[in-house]
Design an enzyme around this catalytic site. Structure first.
Site, PDB file in Angstrom:
ATOM      1  N   SER A   1     -20.470  52.371 -55.753  1.00 62.41           N
ATOM      2  CA  SER A   1     -19.309  51.561 -55.395  1.00 62.41           C
ATOM      3  C   SER A   1     -19.706  50.593 -54.287  1.00 62.41           C
ATOM      4  O   SER A   1     -20.841  50.618 -53.800  1.00 62.41           O
ATOM      5  CB  SER A   1     -18.185  52.459 -54.899  1.00 62.41           C
ATOM      6  OG  SER A   1     -18.500  52.935 -53.607  1.00 62.41           O
ATOM      7  N   LYS A   2     -18.764  49.790 -53.883  1.00 67.87           N
ATOM      8  CA  LYS A   2     -18.999  48.785 -52.847  1.00 67.87           C
ATOM      9  C   LYS A   2     -19.596  49.376 -51.571  1.00 67.87           C
ATOM     10  O   LYS A   2     -20.295  48.700 -50.840  1.00 67.87           O
ATOM     11  CB  LYS A   2     -17.680  48.097 -52.503  1.00 67.87           C
ATOM     12  CG  LYS A   2     -17.168  47.188 -53.586  1.00 67.87           C
ATOM     13  CD  LYS A   2     -16.568  45.936 -52.964  1.00 67.87           C
ATOM     14  CE  LYS A   2     -16.024  44.950 -53.958  1.00 67.87           C
ATOM     15  NZ  LYS A   2     -16.348  45.087 -55.342  1.00 67.87           N
ATOM     16  N   ARG A   3     -19.260  50.638 -51.306  1.00 70.36           N
ATOM     17  CA  ARG A   3     -19.795  51.288 -50.111  1.00 70.36           C
ATOM     18  C   ARG A   3     -21.329  51.278 -50.112  1.00 70.36           C
ATOM     19  O   ARG A   3     -21.965  51.299 -49.074  1.00 70.36           O
ATOM     20  CB  ARG A   3     -19.340  52.745 -50.040  1.00 70.36           C
ATOM     21  CG  ARG A   3     -17.927  52.952 -49.572  1.00 70.36           C
ATOM     22  CD  ARG A   3     -17.598  54.437 -49.476  1.00 70.36           C
ATOM     23  NE  ARG A   3     -17.824  55.134 -50.734  1.00 70.36           N
ATOM     24  CZ  ARG A   3     -18.792  56.011 -50.940  1.00 70.36           C
ATOM     25  NH1 ARG A   3     -19.628  56.330 -49.986  1.00 70.36           N
ATOM     26  NH2 ARG A   3     -18.912  56.586 -52.118  1.00 70.36           N
ATOM     27  N   HIS A   4     -21.910  51.311 -51.291  1.00 68.99           N
ATOM     28  CA  HIS A   4     -23.372  51.367 -51.380  1.00 68.99           C
ATOM     29  C   HIS A   4     -24.026  49.997 -51.250  1.00 68.99           C
ATOM     30  O   HIS A   4     -25.200  49.898 -50.932  1.00 68.99           O
ATOM     31  CB  HIS A   4     -23.800  51.988 -52.717  1.00 68.99           C
ATOM     32  CG  HIS A   4     -23.329  53.402 -52.890  1.00 68.99           C
ATOM     33  ND1 HIS A   4     -22.249  53.728 -53.672  1.00 68.99           N
ATOM     34  CD2 HIS A   4     -23.786  54.554 -52.370  1.00 68.99           C
ATOM     35  CE1 HIS A   4     -22.063  55.037 -53.632  1.00 68.99           C
ATOM     36  NE2 HIS A   4     -22.983  55.563 -52.851  1.00 68.99           N
TER      37      HIS A   4
END
Ligand code: GLU
Ligand code: ZN
Length: 495
Positions: free
Chosen positions: A254-257
């Protein structure tokens, strides 16, 4: 039997790296088996739909060089390939199911359904979902509902007994008890639009899809889809649910990565061949050894049976490494074209570039090519060339363990060596040897001499190789910067 596979994205967001992997696997599978790759747009969710997402889908596939054999734009014998243009087909087939006694009209008002849901929740009933009220509705009740202006939905009759099994190439047989399948799901909504399940199954059948390769999150829908195929009396395609794409921490990517949309990767300066190569290795491998695959190789070698059962990890560092490798393989002319927009965006280049800028790019490309991971890296690597450098901290000139007075001496004498070298047009090896001798004389490491020169010329401790930088800057700029740096250091060390 001809292999026919499809990529069936819903245009509710920008193309995600996971979606692109699904597209690639389907495309390569089609090519490797002499089959057809079909693009279908599943735009039944009108609330999250955007034209921009459809355009992004086309742009992404174009950028990767993936051509679909049938689908929007190109057409084909089983079109239209956009679900919102197929509403009449879904209505016709839903009605057919009603006639065959496999589905029924439901006239329940939203209020009734809401009350039912509440009641089930409060009584902790093990029976969840629709209560099949309208399966046995009387003619009078129906009339009453219609008089109230209620537009019915069509629901599938899910058997209460027995089990449904579907086979997945990777996971084997997956079996669910029918009573665990949410009872009597809606196939056609009251506005006449199909739900995802109905449209998906009808289209895969009518478009003669032979294999379904899609994300694992669709496994729970599998039994329902198979029940739908059975209700129609159709043979389901072969299923192959693809392993998840995870971040390094084991969570769904996800965007967190980091970046997840292809357009972000593209903007940062990843090459399509690097994305294609790397993404193909997330959850698939050829022989566990070979890492580099051209598009042509993947089109030839892709094998569904070599898809991993377990999740794939998306490793950004590895992707960067691949990208660097592909940049080094890139032809200089192509690279110039790819880099110019970055230089333009940084304000270093005009559009179109001037003659002088073009010349700089000619010298720049072979040098930066060896050092870039992303095309965007060119901006920092070449900033010194397009912007005047400024000096603010004398300590920056010092290599570790070299003090400031020695550093000033190194720059004074180093400048003389460099200027003589330029004047006499000495080969760089000769100049380099003299700078090394200077280091010995001053009792410092070679970097004690190279570092102040590098900082003087580029304003930074990390730069392109020194002699390349000099070549890029040209004699005049080189002299001017050495002089300015000396002036700065003299001023800073006065008193
Ligand atoms: N429209 C669905 C999606 O975007 C397609 C699922 C499928 O491939 O069956 O995930
Ligand atoms: Zn009902």
């Amino acid at each position: 039997m001809e292999v026919r596979v499809r990529y069936a994205p819903s245009p509710t967001g920008f193309q995600h790296i996971g979606g692109v992997r699904t597209a690639l696997f389907n495309y390569f599978f089609a090519r490797a088996n002499g089959g057809k790759f079909i693009l279908r747009i599943e735009d039944t969710d009108r609330t999250r739909y955007s034209e921009a997402y459809v355009q992004d889908l086309y742009d992404t596939l174009d950028w990767l060089g993936i051509k679909w054999d049938e689908g929007p734009v190109v057409g084909g014998p089983y079109g239209p390939y956009v679900q919102s243009e197929r509403t009449a087909i879904y209505q016709e087939y839903a009605k057919k199911l009603v006639e065959m006694g496999k589905a029924y009209y439901c006239y329940c008002s939203p209020e009734r359904l809401e009350a039912l849901r509440k009641e089930q929740e409060e009584s902790h009933s093990q029976y969840q979902g629709y209560d099949r009220h309208c399966l046995h509705i009387t003619e009078a009740e129906k009339e009453e509902a219609l008089a109230k202006g209620i537009k019915p939905v069509i629901r599938l009759i899910v058997p209460t007994e027995g089990k449904t099994t579907f086979h997945d190439v990777l996971m084997g047989d997956i079996t669910r008890r029918n009573r665990d399948v949410s009872p009597d799901p809606i196939l056609l909504k009251s506005d006449g639009f199909p739900t995802y399940h109905l449209a998906n199954v009808i289209d895969d059948h009518l478009m003669r899809i032979t294999h379904i390769m899609r994300a694992q999150e669709w496994i729970p829908s599998g039994p329902l889809h198979v029940l739908l195929y059975q209700a129609f009396g159709w043979e389901p395609p072969v299923y192959c649910h693809l392993p998840m794409v995870l971040g390094k921490d084991g969570q769904k990517l996800s965007k967190r990565h980091g970046s997840t949309s292809v357009r972000e990767f593209r903007e940062k300066g990843y090459l399509p061949e690097a994305i294609m190569n790397y993404v193909s290795l997330v959850g698939w491998s050829y022989d566990g050894q070979k890492q580099f695959f051209s598009k042509e190789e993947l089109e030839r070698l892709f094998d569904m049976n070599k898809i991993n059962k377990s999740s794939g990890v998306f490793d950004y560092k590895k992707l960067d490494w691949f990208n660097g490798q592909y940049i080094r393989q890139c032809d200089d002319e192509r690279l110039k074209g790819l880099l110019a927009p970055y230089l333009e965006k940084a304000g270093f280049f005009n559009n179109p570039p001037t003659e002088d800028q073009r010349k700089k790019l000619d010298i720049l490309v072979p040098v930066v090519k060896e050092r870039m991971k992303l095309l965007g890296d060119v901006v920092e690597l070449s900033r010194f060339l397009f912007q005047e450098v400024s000096y603010s901290d004398p300590a920056l000139f010092c290599d570790k363990k070299t003090d400031l007075p020695t550093t000033v001496k190194a720059l004074e004498q180093g400048s003389v060596i460099l200027e003589n070298g330029l004047k006499d047009k000495l080969p760089s090896e000769e100049v380099e040897a003299r700078l090394c001798e200077l280091a010995t004389r001053l009792g410092v490491k070679v970097n004690g001499v190279f570092m102040p020169i590098r900082v003087a010329l580029t304003g930074s401790q990390v730069s392109l190789p020194l002699f390349d930088s000099i070549k890029l800057l040209g004699e005049e700029q080189t002299r001017a910067r050495l002089q300015r740096a000396l002036d700065f250091l003299h001023e800073a060390t006065k008193n």
